[in-house]
Structure formats: structure tokens, C-alpha cells
Design a protein around this motif. Structure first.
Motif, PDB file in Angstrom:
ATOM      1  N   GLU A 338     -24.756  11.804  -1.452  1.00 10.59           N
ATOM      2  CA  GLU A 338     -23.575  11.126  -0.933  1.00 10.59           C
ATOM      3  C   GLU A 338     -22.380  11.550  -1.781  1.00 10.59           C
ATOM      4  O   GLU A 338     -22.250  11.187  -2.952  1.00 10.59           O
ATOM      5  N   LEU A 339     -21.500  12.361  -1.203  1.00 12.99           N
ATOM      6  CA  LEU A 339     -20.337  12.872  -1.919  1.00 12.99           C
ATOM      7  C   LEU A 339     -19.307  11.788  -2.169  1.00 12.99           C
ATOM      8  O   LEU A 339     -18.622  11.787  -3.184  1.00 12.99           O
ATOM      9  N   ALA A 340     -19.160  10.895  -1.212  1.00 10.97           N
ATOM     10  CA  ALA A 340     -18.245   9.754  -1.267  1.00 10.97           C
ATOM     11  C   ALA A 340     -18.838   8.712  -0.343  1.00 10.97           C
ATOM     12  O   ALA A 340     -19.744   9.011   0.441  1.00 10.97           O
ATOM     13  N   PRO A 341     -18.386   7.457  -0.428  1.00 11.79           N
ATOM     14  CA  PRO A 341     -18.966   6.432   0.444  1.00 11.79           C
ATOM     15  C   PRO A 341     -18.998   6.849   1.907  1.00 11.79           C
ATOM     16  O   PRO A 341     -17.957   7.094   2.523  1.00 11.79           O
ATOM     17  N   GLY A 342     -20.225   6.987   2.456  1.00  6.85           N
ATOM     18  CA  GLY A 342     -20.407   7.368   3.846  1.00  6.85           C
ATOM     19  C   GLY A 342     -20.306   8.846   4.122  1.00  6.85           C
ATOM     20  O   GLY A 342     -20.529   9.287   5.261  1.00  6.85           O
ATOM     21  N   ARG A 343     -19.997   9.665   3.115  1.00  9.35           N
ATOM     22  CA  ARG A 343     -19.861  11.119   3.302  1.00  9.35           C
ATOM     23  C   ARG A 343     -21.127  11.790   2.781  1.00  9.35           C
ATOM     24  O   ARG A 343     -21.344  11.860   1.572  1.00  9.35           O
ATOM     25  N   LEU A 344     -21.959  12.287   3.696  1.00 11.19           N
ATOM     26  CA  LEU A 344     -23.283  12.791   3.343  1.00 11.19           C
ATOM     27  C   LEU A 344     -23.330  14.308   3.325  1.00 11.19           C
ATOM     28  O   LEU A 344     -22.641  14.982   4.091  1.00 11.19           O
ATOM     29  N   LEU A 345     -24.177  14.827   2.444  1.00 10.49           N
ATOM     30  CA  LEU A 345     -24.401  16.263   2.316  1.00 10.49           C
ATOM     31  C   LEU A 345     -25.896  16.509   2.194  1.00 10.49           C
ATOM     32  O   LEU A 345     -26.571  15.855   1.403  1.00 10.49           O
ATOM     33  N   GLN A 346     -26.398  17.429   3.011  1.00  6.60           N
ATOM     34  CA  GLN A 346     -27.778  17.880   2.863  1.00  6.60           C
ATOM     35  C   GLN A 346     -27.782  19.174   2.069  1.00  6.60           C
ATOM     36  O   GLN A 346     -26.957  20.062   2.295  1.00  6.60           O
ATOM     37  N   VAL A 347     -28.727  19.274   1.151  1.00  6.56           N
ATOM     38  CA  VAL A 347     -28.894  20.483   0.359  1.00  6.56           C
ATOM     39  C   VAL A 347     -30.299  21.015   0.620  1.00  6.56           C
ATOM     40  O   VAL A 347     -31.285  20.315   0.392  1.00  6.56           O
ATOM     41  N   HIS A 348     -30.373  22.235   1.121  1.00  2.00           N
ATOM     42  CA  HIS A 348     -31.656  22.897   1.345  1.00  2.00           C
ATOM     43  C   HIS A 348     -31.845  23.927   0.237  1.00  2.00           C
ATOM     44  O   HIS A 348     -31.111  24.916   0.173  1.00  2.00           O
ATOM     45  N   ARG A 349     -32.809  23.678  -0.605  1.00  2.00           N
ATOM     46  CA  ARG A 349     -33.081  24.551  -1.759  1.00  2.00           C
ATOM     47  C   ARG A 349     -34.144  25.577  -1.377  1.00  2.00           C
ATOM     48  O   ARG A 349     -35.283  25.231  -1.069  1.00  2.00           O
ATOM     49  N   LEU A 350     -33.755  26.841  -1.382  1.00  6.49           N
ATOM     50  CA  LEU A 350     -34.632  27.924  -0.935  1.00  6.49           C
ATOM     51  C   LEU A 350     -35.298  28.576  -2.133  1.00  6.49           C
ATOM     52  O   LEU A 350     -34.682  28.783  -3.179  1.00  6.49           O
ATOM     53  N   ARG A 351     -36.578  28.937  -1.961  1.00  2.67           N
ATOM     54  CA  ARG A 351     -37.340  29.498  -3.059  1.00  2.67           C
ATOM     55  C   ARG A 351     -38.126  30.711  -2.592  1.00  2.67           C
ATOM     56  O   ARG A 351     -38.439  30.856  -1.416  1.00  2.67           O
ATOM     57  N   GLY A 374     -31.566  30.209  -3.888  1.00  2.00           N
ATOM     58  CA  GLY A 374     -30.297  29.864  -3.264  1.00  2.00           C
ATOM     59  C   GLY A 374     -30.357  28.504  -2.614  1.00  2.00           C
ATOM     60  O   GLY A 374     -31.417  27.858  -2.576  1.00  2.00           O
ATOM     61  N   VAL A 375     -29.231  28.055  -2.110  1.00  2.17           N
ATOM     62  CA  VAL A 375     -29.165  26.784  -1.397  1.00  2.17           C
ATOM     63  C   VAL A 375     -28.318  26.952  -0.147  1.00  2.17           C
ATOM     64  O   VAL A 375     -27.472  27.851  -0.062  1.00  2.17           O
ATOM     65  N   GLU A 376     -28.571  26.093   0.813  1.00  2.00           N
ATOM     66  CA  GLU A 376     -27.724  25.979   1.985  1.00  2.00           C
ATOM     67  C   GLU A 376     -27.229  24.542   2.059  1.00  2.00           C
ATOM     68  O   GLU A 376     -28.001  23.603   1.848  1.00  2.00           O
ATOM     69  N   LEU A 377     -25.950  24.375   2.351  1.00  2.00           N
ATOM     70  CA  LEU A 377     -25.322  23.059   2.388  1.00  2.00           C
ATOM     71  C   LEU A 377     -24.942  22.703   3.817  1.00  2.00           C
ATOM     72  O   LEU A 377     -24.439  23.551   4.572  1.00  2.00           O
ATOM     73  N   VAL A 388     -20.990  12.477  19.560  1.00  2.00           N
ATOM     74  CA  VAL A 388     -22.227  12.599  18.806  1.00  2.00           C
ATOM     75  C   VAL A 388     -21.941  13.416  17.560  1.00  2.00           C
ATOM     76  O   VAL A 388     -21.465  14.553  17.655  1.00  2.00           O
ATOM     77  N   GLY A 389     -22.195  12.841  16.406  1.00  2.00           N
ATOM     78  CA  GLY A 389     -21.973  13.561  15.166  1.00  2.00           C
ATOM     79  C   GLY A 389     -23.004  14.651  14.979  1.00  2.00           C
ATOM     80  O   GLY A 389     -24.045  14.684  15.641  1.00  2.00           O
ATOM     81  N   ARG A 390     -22.753  15.557  14.037  1.00  5.57           N
ATOM     82  CA  ARG A 390     -23.697  16.649  13.791  1.00  5.57           C
ATOM     83  C   ARG A 390     -23.532  17.148  12.362  1.00  5.57           C
ATOM     84  O   ARG A 390     -22.515  16.896  11.699  1.00  5.57           O
ATOM     85  N   TRP A 391     -24.555  17.857  11.911  1.00  2.97           N
ATOM     86  CA  TRP A 391     -24.517  18.504  10.611  1.00  2.97           C
ATOM     87  C   TRP A 391     -23.841  19.859  10.750  1.00  2.97           C
ATOM     88  O   TRP A 391     -24.189  20.644  11.623  1.00  2.97           O
ATOM     89  N   VAL A 392     -22.891  20.128   9.894  1.00  2.00           N
ATOM     90  CA  VAL A 392     -22.137  21.386   9.927  1.00  2.00           C
ATOM     91  C   VAL A 392     -22.458  22.185   8.676  1.00  2.00           C
ATOM     92  O   VAL A 392     -22.300  21.689   7.553  1.00  2.00           O
ATOM     93  N   GLU A 393     -22.915  23.422   8.860  1.00  2.00           N
ATOM     94  CA  GLU A 393     -23.249  24.249   7.714  1.00  2.00           C
ATOM     95  C   GLU A 393     -21.987  24.637   6.954  1.00  2.00           C
ATOM     96  O   GLU A 393     -20.966  24.988   7.539  1.00  2.00           O
ATOM     97  N   VAL A 394     -22.079  24.582   5.636  1.00  2.00           N
ATOM     98  CA  VAL A 394     -20.964  24.936   4.760  1.00  2.00           C
ATOM     99  C   VAL A 394     -21.243  26.308   4.171  1.00  2.00           C
ATOM    100  O   VAL A 394     -22.264  26.506   3.502  1.00  2.00           O
TER     101      VAL A 394
END
Length: 486
Positions: A338-351, A374-377, A388-394
Motif C-alpha cells: 500500500e503506497l498510500a491509503p487505498g493506493r495499492l501496488l502489486q510487485v511480481h518478483r521474477l527469479r 527482476g520485478v514487475e510492478l 471497472v478498475g484494473r491493474w496497470v503495469e508500470v
């Protein structure tokens, strides 16, 4: 400034005579190691430290890395744990209360300075490794799917894992899917007391930290017993994919997600910035949990009373990683921040396989299964009314603006976005520790995957001052956010 300049002989002044408000102001701005040394200077400083709130620090403390022990070191103190201060690049050995540190497996940590540890009998404790404060959590045998086989004297000789749980139907659609469910029954499994922690304890989240309350006892109120209140711990249990919770005063763990629907992989405590945010007990009650598909649901822990489970609400739909390795659980680990209240970030850690990283730093680990490459955000974008909200790749260029110059800390510890300190904790970097599929053999025989990944340049390195200690394997390293609060 030397003491001679502050007070000449015969002046009657000195360090001990500094104003109380000045001492408290200095103490609040010191790093944790110096705050621990502060009371030993003199009686006046000890008194100032006792009256200053431990949470009054001007800035959050720099994270520490709990290091493995060197099993060949002479005079190694099994009762002490070793911590690397990132800010100083030096290690501290701090004595710990029983059970001994060399028997503990850390399965979670919180930004409040508390660890969740599992001892050699798989019993769980909340532990502040700086102050030595410790709180016992409900026995492992009280987990809803675990029973214990005991000797006549009550000693546990084995745990039986009862793998019977509900799962979403095939057409359930994942996050918040259909109501139809099926019951899965797997053959029961018997585990040695120390093996339950490897097979079941995936990750623990401190929903709210313990608060000390001293209960006077007669005839000497000053020697009263210390009790703890206000705490709550969420435990992700695999392979059953269940969420269980324990609160202050509970004698047993209670299911939170009944019926179970998905494979939970991470959870974070919602930082409520609304009214009452200054009250820790009120602020830390809503938990966001994420499953393996990237779907997020929220539980109001304050509204749930054991043993009845809480009702969840859907927060975000599944998220798809573009990497081929994301389909393989061993090659991609997912975290929720959670970057800020209600602001979410998914981190995919690649190996990748270990040989892909050999040569990056010396000395080489004698045995490594994989290393982080590496990681994908993915940032959650909530839609407007009717949308409808969605996850946006950074992408790589957008990572710096999303993180705002902060650093990500990932592993068995709380998944956090931490301000850079201008020193070792650098912005737009990912600090990670090993938390792959655990087993007794892996933790004791495989060198941990620990390092710092620069999102801008893609460079990889171990934390400064940690390379030699990371040749050892037990206990597995974990990020600690030190605190003098008890």
C-alpha cells in the motif's frame, strides 16, 4: 563540542544538567542503537529516556537485516541474534529471550518493530528483538485444521494435518466468484513438531501491535505483572490456503476466510488516514489480502469477533503478469504494497536458476537454487462511478514516479514502501530476502536469495556488509524495522 566547553570545573554544569526537553528532543532523533545506549550515560539521561515515548522518533528507523548465524564461530551465543544496520553497514548482536534465537524461524514482521517467530516446536510468539518483549500466541494445536498427539505428560510428539476445506467451484470465476463450492479432502499428514512451521506457516501479518499494560499485584504494586492487549495477528497457512487470526486474549486460532476460496499469498494492513488515524488500535483493523491470481479482498478485523469469520469485500480483480515465469509459482513471487491509503501496488518478483547470477558478487554461495532477476510492478487504478478498475503495469521509467523515490522491502517481512534515508536505503530500489517454497532442508542447506535490485539500472548486489554472513543459512534472513517501543 567537548564537555570542557560546556562546563568548566567548578561551574556545576555538564551533560547531566542539560534541560529535560532538550534531552528528549535529542533522544527522539537518534537511531535505534544510540537510543539503546542513551540511558547508560548517567542518571539524568536514564530518567529522560524512561519518560520519552519510544514512538516519538522524528523519522522512521532505517531497516535492519536479521542475519544467519555462523555455526562454526567460536563462542557463538545461540541466545543472541545478529542484525545488520543498513544505515551503518555494521552488525549488532542482541541477546534474545528464550526460546533461543538459533531455534527460531521468523514468519513475519511489522513496521512497529515486532517479529512473528516459530520455535522448534512450531509454537508462535510475537517478539520485539530490540527490547526483548515477547508475547505468546495461541498454541499450534489450536489451529482449526491441526491436532496434536501428546505423551501422558502433555509433551507434543507430532501434529496431524487435516486437509479438509472448501474451494470455489470451477465456474466460480476467481475473485468473488459463484456461491457453489466443493469440498476437497486430502489424505491426513503427520508432521514432527518442528516441521509444522515449514509446511504450514506461509506468512504472518501483525494487524495491530501489542500494547503493554501493567497490572498491579499485592502487596507490591511496583512489581506487578505485565500483560499485553490490543494485538491481532493474521496467519496465511499453506498448503490449505487458509487465513487464521488470533487476537489478544484468544485461547485458539480462528478461521477468517470461511469458506476458503483461493490461495492467499500476501496481505497488508490498510493505513487509514481518516478520523482516528492517530489511534493505532483503530487505524490498523482493515486488512487487504491477495491471492495467487492477484485478486484482492478486504476484511474488517475490528468488526470480526472470534470464532465467527468476517465477511470480505472485493477490492480488485485478478492481475496478469506478462512474464512467462509468472505462471510458475517457484519462479514468481507476488506481494501487495500500500503506497498510500487505498493506493495499492502489486510487485511480481521474477527469479531464474542460480547460474544466471553467478559472478555478480563474491564469494559465491556454495549452493543456491535460484536468484531474483527482476520485478514487475502493477498499480491499481480504481474506476469512476459505474466503471471497472484494473491493474496497470508500470514500466521502468514510471517506477520512479510511482514509488516517489522510496524503496520496496519484500520477503517474510511486511511488504512495505519505505522512504529513502539518503544513505544505504536508496530510492527506487527493491530490497528482498528469500521467501520461496520453504522446507527444513532448504532453510538449512541452501544459501538465501538476498539482495538489492536497482529498478532504474537493473543492477543487483547484496546489502553492504552482509556478503560474508549470507554464506550461512540458518535462521533465514528477514527484514526488521527496529523499535524501542514495548
Amino acid at each position: 563540542m567537548s564537555m570542557s566547553k560546556l562546563a568548566a570545573p567548578g561551574d556545576g554544569g555538564g551533560w547531566a544538567d542539560l534541560p529535560r526537553d532538550l534531552l528528549e528532543s535529542v533522544l527522539a532523533s537518534l537511531p535505534v542503537p544510540d537510543r539503546l545506549r542513551f540511558p547508560a550515560v548517567c542518571t539524568a539521561w536514564h530518567s529522560a529516556a524512561a519518560s520519552t515515548s519510544p514512538t516519538a522518533a522524528a523519522a522512521p528507523p532505517s531497516p535492519w537485516l536479521m542475519l544467519p548465524s555462523n555455526p562454526t564461530a567460536r563462542g557463538r551465543r545461540a541466545a543472541a541474534a545478529k542484525f545488520l544496520s543498513l544505515a551503518e553497514g555494521r552488525a549488532y548482536s542482541i541477546p534474545q529471550p528464550p526460546p533461543v534465537a538459533s531455534d527460531r524461524l521468523v514468519v513475519g514482521s511489522s513496521p512497529d518493530g515486532w517479529l512473528v517467530t516459530a520455535d522448534a516446536h512450531s509454537e508462535l510468539h510475537l517478539l520485539n528483538p530490540v527490547t526483548g518483549a515477547q508475547v505468546a500466541l495461541p498454541p499450534a494445536a489450536t489451529l482449526p485444521f491441526v491436532s496434536a498427539a501428546r505423551l501422558p505428560d502433555g509433551h507434543v510428539v507430532s501434529y496431524d494435518l487435516r486437509c479438509r476445506f472448501a474451494a470455489a467451484a470451477a465456474d466460480g470465476g476467481g475473485c468473488g466468484g459463484g456461491e457453489e463450492e466443493e469440498v476437497l479432502v486430502l489424505p491426513p499428514e503427520m508432521l514432527a513438531p518442528d516441521m509444522l512451521r515449514f509446511e504450514v506457516y506461509e506468512k504472518a501479518i501483525v494487524v495491530s501491535p501489542p500494547q503493554r499494560r501493567k497490572t498491579p499485584t499485592l502487596p507490591s504494586p511496583a512489581a506487578g505483572e505485565t500483560t499485553w492487549e490490543g494485538y491481532a495477528v493474521l496467519l496465511i497457512c499453506h498448503p490449505l490456503s487458509r487465513l487464521v487470526v488470533a487476537r489478544a486474549g484468544d485461547a485458539a486460532w480462528a478461521l477468517l476466510d470461511a469458506p476458503a476460496r483461493r490461495c492467499w499469498v500476501d496481505a497488508v494492513v490498510h493505513a487509514d488516514a481518516g478520523p482516528g488515524a492517530a489511534d493505532v488500535g483503530r487505524r490498523r483493523q482493515v486488512v487487504y489480502a491477495m491471492d495467487a491470481a492477484g485478486c484482492v479482498e478486504a476484511w474488517d478485523m475490528g468488526a470480526a469477533t472470534a470464532p465467527a469469520p468476517a465477511r470480505s469485500r472485493k477490492v480488485a480483480p485478478p492481475c496478469r503478469c506478462s512474464s512467462r515465469s509468472c505462471a510458475m509459482s517457484a519462479a514468481c513471487r507476488k506481494y501487495l504494497v500500500e503506497l498510500a491509503p487505498g493506493r495499492l501496488l502489486q510487485v511480481h518478483r521474477l527469479r531464474e536458476a542460480a547460474h544466471a547470477r553467478y559472478g555478480c558478487w563474491e564469494p559465491r554461495p556454495e549452493r543456491v537454487e535460484y536468484t531474483t532477476t527482476g520485478v514487475e510492478l502493477f498499480e491499481w487504478g480504481a474506476a469512476g462511478a459505474g466503471g471497472v478498475g484494473r491493474w496497470v503495469e508500470v514500466d521502468g521509467k514510471g517506477a520512479s514516479s510511482v514509488l516517489g523515490g522510496r524503496a520496496l522491502f519484500l520477503g517474510k517481512s511486511a511488504s512495505l514502501c519505505v522512504p529513502a534515508d539518503g544513505g544505504e536505503v536508496r530510492g527506487n530500489c527493491v530490497y528482498f530476502t528469500d521467501d520461496g517454497p520453504w522446507s527444513h532442508e532448504r532453510c538449512h542447506e541452501v544459501a538465501p536469495d538476498v539482495g538489492v535490485l536497482d529498478l532504474a539500472g537493473g543492477s543487483y548486489r547484496p546489502p553492504r556488509g552482509a556478503a560474508r554472513d549470507l554464506l550461512w543459512k540458518w535462521p533465514p534472513p528477514v527484514w526488521v524495522f527496529p523499535s524501542c517501543a514495548t
